[in-house]
Design a protein around this motif. Structure first.
Motif, mmCIF file in Angstrom:
data_model
loop_
_atom_site.group_PDB
_atom_site.id
_atom_site.type_symbol
_atom_site.label_atom_id
_atom_site.label_comp_id
_atom_site.label_asym_id
_atom_site.label_seq_id
_atom_site.Cartn_x
_atom_site.Cartn_y
_atom_site.Cartn_z
ATOM 1 N N THR A 63 33.224 32.064 -11.876
ATOM 2 C CA THR A 63 34.292 32.444 -12.801
ATOM 3 C C THR A 63 33.797 33.387 -13.891
ATOM 4 O O THR A 63 34.526 34.286 -14.315
ATOM 5 N N LEU A 100 39.020 27.800 -13.706
ATOM 6 C CA LEU A 100 37.985 26.941 -14.269
ATOM 7 C C LEU A 100 38.558 25.579 -14.667
ATOM 8 O O LEU A 100 37.910 24.553 -14.463
ATOM 9 N N SER A 101 39.757 25.544 -15.208
ATOM 10 C CA SER A 101 40.389 24.277 -15.591
ATOM 11 C C SER A 101 40.644 23.389 -14.375
ATOM 12 O O SER A 101 40.372 22.187 -14.404
ATOM 13 N N VAL A 102 41.162 23.972 -13.316
ATOM 14 C CA VAL A 102 41.404 23.201 -12.094
ATOM 15 C C VAL A 102 40.082 22.719 -11.510
ATOM 16 O O VAL A 102 39.970 21.568 -11.037
ATOM 17 N N THR A 103 39.068 23.549 -11.558
ATOM 18 C CA THR A 103 37.741 23.167 -11.063
ATOM 19 C C THR A 103 37.166 22.005 -11.861
ATOM 20 O O THR A 103 36.576 21.088 -11.292
ATOM 21 N N VAL A 104 37.342 22.024 -13.175
ATOM 22 C CA VAL A 104 36.860 20.927 -14.021
ATOM 23 C C VAL A 104 37.577 19.635 -13.662
ATOM 24 O O VAL A 104 36.946 18.573 -13.543
ATOM 25 N N LEU A 105 38.894 19.694 -13.467
ATOM 26 C CA LEU A 105 39.647 18.490 -13.097
ATOM 27 C C LEU A 105 39.175 17.926 -11.761
ATOM 28 O O LEU A 105 39.022 16.707 -11.608
ATOM 29 N N TRP A 145 40.496 31.303 -16.514
ATOM 30 C CA TRP A 145 40.601 30.031 -17.255
ATOM 31 C C TRP A 145 41.373 28.989 -16.459
ATOM 32 O O TRP A 145 41.030 27.811 -16.492
ATOM 33 N N VAL A 146 42.409 29.415 -15.724
ATOM 34 C CA VAL A 146 43.165 28.481 -14.894
ATOM 35 C C VAL A 146 42.274 27.960 -13.772
ATOM 36 O O VAL A 146 42.230 26.759 -13.488
#
Length: 91
Positions: free
Chosen positions: A75, A8-13, A5-6
């Motif tokens: 991921t 994926l979150s950084v990838t989204v940003l 999840w971390v």
């Protein structure tokens, strides 16, 4: 080991930032690098035409979602286990 999840979150940003930068570049009316310097040195890219700058923006707008899809597939484990990333599983 990094939580999926971390990652994926950084990838989204990152993908959103690249996409918005691509929107910015694709709407430019003139080369923003002309006449600017960084630490006393002229910035590279002053010779680019506005056509090329807009093209760079469009390329960024195309590849940001592709990057996000690739990272999400990695991921969620579609390419198999990835060393260093905990795969996201929905149970």
């Amino acid at each position: 080991m990094t939580d999926g999840w971390v990652f994926l979150s950084v990838t989204v940003l990152i993908a959103v930032g690249v996409f918005l930068n691509g929107v910015r570049f694709s709407r430019m009316r003139k080369n923003p690098f002309v006449g600017r310097s960084l630490f006393g040195q002229p910035i590279q890219g002053t010779e680019l035409s506005i056509h090329h700058i807009r093209w760079i923006g469009k390329i960024q707008m195309i590849f940001a979602p592709v990057f996000l899809l690739f990272a999400a597939a990695m991921t969620f484990g579609f390419f198999g286990p990835v060393e260093g990333i905990t795969i996201i599983k929905f149970n």
